[in-house]
Structures are given as C-alpha cells and as structure tokens.
Write a protein that holds these residues in place. Structure first.
Motif, short mmCIF file in Angstrom:
data_model
loop_
_atom_site.label_atom_id
_atom_site.label_comp_id
_atom_site.label_asym_id
_atom_site.label_seq_id
_atom_site.Cartn_x
_atom_site.Cartn_y
_atom_site.Cartn_z
N GLY A 124 0.83 -1.21 0.00
CA GLY A 124 0.00 0.00 0.00
C GLY A 124 0.86 1.26 0.00
N GLU A 164 -2.90 5.43 -12.29
CA GLU A 164 -4.20 5.14 -11.65
C GLU A 164 -4.77 6.43 -11.10
N ARG A 222 -9.50 9.49 -3.26
CA ARG A 222 -9.22 9.71 -1.83
C ARG A 222 -7.78 10.19 -1.72
N MET A 223 -7.38 10.50 -0.50
CA MET A 223 -5.97 10.83 -0.31
C MET A 223 -5.16 9.54 -0.26
N GLY A 224 -3.86 9.66 -0.44
CA GLY A 224 -3.00 8.48 -0.37
C GLY A 224 -2.62 8.15 1.05
N1 GLY Z 1 0.01 5.24 -1.29
C1 GLY Z 1 -0.76 4.85 -2.37
C2 GLY Z 1 -2.19 4.83 -2.16
O1 GLY Z 1 -2.71 5.34 -1.18
O2 GLY Z 1 -2.90 4.32 -3.01
#
Ligand code: GLY
Ligand code: AMP
Length: 426
Positions: free
Chosen positions: A225, A282, A286-288
């Motif tokens: 992630g 992609e 939302r935020m990462g």
């Molecule tokens: N860090 C990548 C995401 O939140 O998708």
C-alpha cells in the motif's frame, strides 16, 4: 463543530490530527479508527462500510461534517446516503468513485478524454488475454479491474509469470475484482503522487509527494500500500505541475462532468514521469496512505475551513498555506507484510520518539489489548518528521524510528532518497 472521520489507517490518523487543530472543531469521532486516533477522537464502533449505521449515528449525534478516508465506503455510496439524509460529508458520490473502483472504467475514460496513460487492452477471458501477452511480450503490467487493497497489480517480467497471473486472476484470485482485467504497457520512470481537493470543474492542489510502493529498499520486492512518502517532491517541478493540472487534472474533472459523474472530494493521480512523458497509472478518489501523513505535517492552514468552503460552493476562497519545510513519513510494518503477518505484538517507544517536537507518530494497524498498545495490521505506524531540508528530515525520522520497537518490525531505510537525488545542494 462535531466531525466524524471514517477509516482506520494512518491517513485517517493524520486527518484527525489536522482536524483537531481547527478552532472550529469541538469534538472528533472516529469510525472505527485505531489506537492512535482514539487518543484524540471518540471511538465509534461501526465499520467504515456500514453506511446505514453511520448515517444513523451521524443523525443521532448531530455530526456537522464527515470526512471519508478510504475508497470502499465511497464506492459503496456513503456520500449519496449522507446527502440524502441532509448530512454534510466530504467525498465523492458512488458513481464518481468508479474512477478508482474500476480500472477498466478509468482506462477507457482516459482514452476517451485524451488523458495520457499507458497503452492497454481490457479482457474478460483468459484465452484472449494470454494471446495478447504473447503478441506484445514482457515486461507487462496486469491489473485486476476492481478494488484489491493495492495488491491487484502485477508486473510480469517473463511470459510464464504473465500467463500464470492471468490464469490466477480469472480463477478468482481477487474474487469479483479480477473477473475483468487490464493489461498494459510497462512504463519506466519516476512515480509521483498528485493530489488535489476538487469540486466539479475546480481544484485546489495539495502539496506534492512521492510514495515508495515496493516493500524493500531500492524498490525491491512486491508492491505494498506504500512504505513511506515525503513532501514536497522535487520531481514535480512547477513546470511539471502546470502540465499535470492542464493535461490531466482539468480534463479529468471536465470529462467526469460530461459523463454525469462530477467529482467532489480528494482526487489522487498516481503518475509515472519518464521518457514517455507524464502518464497516469491510476486514479484514486481519496488521499494516499502514507502520502497524507507527510502532507498533513506541512499544512499550516485549517483543513476543516477549506473543506467547508469547498462544500459550500466557495472553493475560490480556499488558499492552503504550506510550510517551507520538508516532511518524511516512514512506515513501520509487521513481519511478512504485504503477505500474511501476525498481529498482537506489543509496541514500545512512541513516547520516546515523540519527545522531539519535529516528530509525530501516526498509527495505522494498532489496537489496545489488556491495556497495552499492540499491532493490529500489516502497516502499523507511520513515523513522520519535518526538517529544513530533506536530508535533515530524513536524519530525524530515522533517529525516531530507532526508538520504536515491536517484534518483527520492518521498514525501508531509503525513504526520501529518490528526492535527494534531485536536490544537489541539500
Ligand atoms: N500510497 C498509495 C495509495 O494510497 O494508493
Ligand atoms: P496502480 O494501482 O495502477 O497504481 O499500480 C500499482 C503500482 O504498480 C504503481 O504504483 C506502479 O509502481 C506499478 N505500475 C502500475 N502500472 C504500471 C505501468 N504501466 N508501468 C510500470 N509500473 C506500473
């Protein structure tokens, strides 16, 4: 004001931490959150995807504003349900969330609106997909259509790997999510994250950042992630940012309006910047995570005020103020992550690490068991530091990391190095 934050991760802890600084906010609620968020917010024992129960709760408690962290509740229609109940919420509606929820949709959308992205084909059967891979060769990227918690993308370096991946996906490796797949050209370059707060055809950029997706140093091992991020990133120069806004962000906002799916919330473009230009890998609605953690450390103005302005139609008034400092977030993960891992390991040293005022430790997968702070997920903590330079922020963050311990803890030691390469005088 009473603010409800939906989600359980480091991103939500960073959002809650920032929301708490707002003079407008009296009380924060967290559904469900984690042990870090519960230090500053009241725990609401409702799952982020139990939309009906969340609406009932928000009504009952007279919540003034709800902020949604993760994608699942958005794509399950949390925003639509809150709006129907007359409740204020920041996030995209279900129809717009398809930009993240379906990679097939996102790719076809980008093609239709000339938004630069890797060459691709979509498939709903194994035979044709395998023929395609044999024709175009490797390396090649195979993506499950639906949400797969960041695990649905495989870069196949050999034909055997590609064929096996295709077979696994159609055999249901990701359930419904891999009934359809995207196969796309492998792009080389630097990845960066571009995140903005958006409403209809307008946007407010957030500070730039760069994630580190692979599990091990120097981008080795499987995708996760995200193992760490820093902000700002020198990879996104002012010129590149202008290009991203003009060629990617605005066409996306306008395209989604034309599709009858206007956006309203955080919009994240995952980018590959390289010999083939700036391409979108992609979209996230939302935020990462972990990008939010270093980004929130640099936001000096009031996030709640910004969100309220956007929701009330006053986006032109929103002028976020960013610190000149650099910030870095390093993810501390459980042994085995991103594959299977054990939980319930006691975590020690956070208080010690936070004695330095430049350090804030955000929780991801944590819980309290028998009065002790324990691990409860693959990504456990994000340790963040701010510093005058990226080098100083890096030194500080790793000094703090060394003070924290849980059994099996692992982390990357090179977070920020990608940026340092570009900052000669730093
Ligand atoms: N860090 C990548 C995401 O939140 O998708
Ligand atoms: P995505 O969820 O589509 O962003 O993919 C996850 C990760 O896979 C990205 O962050 C990249 O590291 C990698 N990736 C995705 N698409 C490509 C591509 N076309 N070429 C190279 N790497 C990719």
């Amino acid at each position: 004001m009473k603010v409800l934050i939906v989600g359980n991760g480091g991103r939500e802890h960073a959002l809650a931490w920032k929301v708490k600084q707002s003079p407008l906010v009296k009380k924060i609620y967290s559904a469900k959150g984690n042990a870090g968020i519960w230090q500053i917010a009241e725990k609401v024992n409702i799952s982020p995807t139990d939309v009906k129960a969340l609406v009932d709760f928000a009504r009952r408690e007279e919540i003034d504003l709800t902020i949604v962290g993760p994608e699942q509740p958005l794509s399950e229609g949390i925003v639509d349900a809150f709006e129907e109940a007359g409740l204020k919420i920041f996030g995209h509606r279900k129809d717009a969330s398809i930009l993240e929820a379906s990679k097939v949709y996102a790719k076809n959308f980008m093609k239709k609106y000339n938004i630069p992205t890797a060459f691709y084909e979509t498939f709903d059967n194994e035979k044709k997909a395998i023929e395609f891979v044999k024709k175009v060769g490797t390396p090649i990227v195979i993506k499950a259509d639906g949400l797969a918690a960041g695990k649905g993308v495989i870069i196949a370096y050999t034909q055997e790997e590609a064929v096996n991946t295709i077979k696994d996906m159609f055999a249901g490796k990701f359930g419904e999510a891999s009934k359809r797949i995207v196969i796309e050209e492998f792009l080389e370059g630097e990845e960066a994250s571009y995140i903005a707060m958006v409403k209809d055809n307008k946007l407010i950029p957030m500070a730039t950042s760069q994630d580190h997706k692979r599990v091990f140093d120097y981008d080795k091992g499987p995708n996760t992630g995200g193992m760490g991020a820093y902000s700002p990133t020198p990879i996104i120069t002012q010129e590149i940012e202008k290009h991203i806004i003009e060629k990617i962000m605005y066409p996306t906002l306008e395209g989604m309006i034309k599709e009858g799916k206007a956006l309203s919330g955080f919009l994240y473009a995952g980018l590959m910047i390289g010999a083939k230009g700036i391409n979108v890998l992609e979209f996230n609605v939302r935020m990462g995570d972990p990008e939010t953690q270093p980004i929130m450390r640099r936001l000096e103005s009031d996030l709640v005020e910004h969100i309220l302005d956007i929701l009330e139609g006053n986006i032109d008034r929103v002028k976020p103020k960013w610190s000149d400092k650099y910030s870095i977030g390093v993810v501390l993960a459980s042994k085995g992550y991103p594959n299977s891992y054990e939980i319930g390991k006691e975590i020690k040293g956070i208080q010690e690490a936070e004695k330095d005022k430049d350090i804030v430790v955000f929780h991801s997968g944590t819980d309290i068991k028998d009065g002790k702070l324990v691990t409860a997920g693959g990504r456990v903590l994000t340790v963040t530091a701010v510093g005058e330079t990226l080098t100083k922020a890096k030194e500080k963050v790793y000094q703090a990391v060394e003070k924290i311990h849980f059994e099996g803890m692992h982390y990357r030691t090179d977070i920020g190095d990608k940026g340092l390469k570009y900052l000669k005088a730093d």
